[in-house]
Design an enzyme around this catalytic site. Sequence first.
Site, PDB file in Angstrom:
ATOM      1  N   LEU A 103     -72.648  99.904 -27.338  1.00  0.00           N
ATOM      2  CA  LEU A 103     -73.391  98.925 -26.558  1.00  0.00           C
ATOM      3  C   LEU A 103     -74.415  99.704 -25.739  1.00  0.00           C
ATOM      4  CD1 LEU A 103     -70.450  96.715 -25.169  1.00  0.00           C
ATOM      5  CD2 LEU A 103     -71.896  96.236 -27.160  1.00  0.00           C
ATOM      6  N   ASP A 104     -75.564  99.112 -25.484  1.00  0.00           N
ATOM      7  CA  ASP A 104     -76.559  99.771 -24.651  1.00  0.00           C
ATOM      8  C   ASP A 104     -75.977 100.078 -23.275  1.00  0.00           C
ATOM      9  OD1 ASP A 104     -78.404  99.526 -26.678  1.00  0.00           O
ATOM     10  OD2 ASP A 104     -79.289  97.680 -25.892  1.00  0.00           O
ATOM     11  N   LYS A 105     -76.553 101.064 -22.620  1.00  0.00           N
ATOM     12  CA  LYS A 105     -76.073 101.482 -21.303  1.00  0.00           C
ATOM     13  C   LYS A 105     -75.933 100.299 -20.342  1.00  0.00           C
ATOM     14  CE  LYS A 105     -77.290 104.519 -17.430  1.00  0.00           C
ATOM     15  NZ  LYS A 105     -78.211 105.576 -16.945  1.00  0.00           N
TER      16      LYS A 105
ATOM     17  N   THR B 100     -75.645  97.104 -21.101  1.00  0.00           N
ATOM     18  CA  THR B 100     -74.965  95.953 -21.696  1.00  0.00           C
ATOM     19  C   THR B 100     -73.469  96.108 -21.430  1.00  0.00           C
ATOM     20  OG1 THR B 100     -76.638  95.704 -23.429  1.00  0.00           O
ATOM     21  CG2 THR B 100     -74.481  94.716 -23.839  1.00  0.00           C
TER      22      THR B 100
END
Length: 307
Positions: free
Chosen positions: A134-136, A138
């Site tokens: 997951l993105d930082k 998110t």
Amino acid sequence: MRKIVEERDQGERLDKYIFKNFQSVSRSYVKFLIDGGKVRVNGHQEKPSYKVKKADLVEWQDFLKERFLKTHKKLKIIYKDKNVLVIDKPCGIAVHPKETLKPKSEVTILDILVREYPEILKIKGERPGIVHRLDKDTSGVLVIALNEKAFQFLKEEFKERRVYKVYETLLFGRLEPKEGIINAPIGRNPKDRSKMTVVPEDEGKKAITSYKVLEYLFFEENILSLVLVYPKTGRTHQIRVHFSSIGHPLVGDKLYGPKKTNIDLERQFLHAKELKLTLPNGEERIFFSDLSSDLKKFLRKIEKPRT
């Protein structure tokens, strides 16, 4: 590690030579090693473009173990068995280090995993146990493999798109129709390598995102759409890129959204709400994560839905 260049490799770029002789790493990681001064040719530091010569002594030191930082941070565990760990990832922490970062820069999920579950170091590769990300900024459900067999099994499940994922997001504008599919290939943005973008079919990877609008909301002068998202593929920044490409960027997205906005959300409104998959033991499970507190707090500021 050290190696003497053979005649067959003479004239090859240094970065390509290292890549060929260093198993289970990416080209960007090799560049990271060279730029970080961890590679020497005959005792001297050279550029990635240096052409190696027969009998050159090439020496390099791996950064990987140095990049596991000490931390007291804890993980919120949703589920655990002998094969897998499912966590509720908070926003503001990356899943694994960026290869362009210098060592000891910031703690990641991987650092915490190595401390709490050192057995994952037996898994091959740069990012032991990490089967998706997951993105930082998110939050939400993230699954991690705890052994090599589980790692290979889960990687295949994600690769073959047998994992069902649901995200919740808030978009600028009135998204219509209320249900739809975005089918647009994604590739690296040639003008800004830190970003992804929609590209022609022969220049990118297939990317499919379906969605369903839950409700339309208002915040000051902004019309917003609260949406459930069902990504069928898992490209980098896929949800953010797809909705931005049709004129409905995520609220709070500083990379793909508007540069100026009167909305005071510190990160993109994106939460991994649900993950359904088959575990290595053959059991099918669904894991849930409640919307994170910062996103709930922001929603409470928004006016009630209007028709």
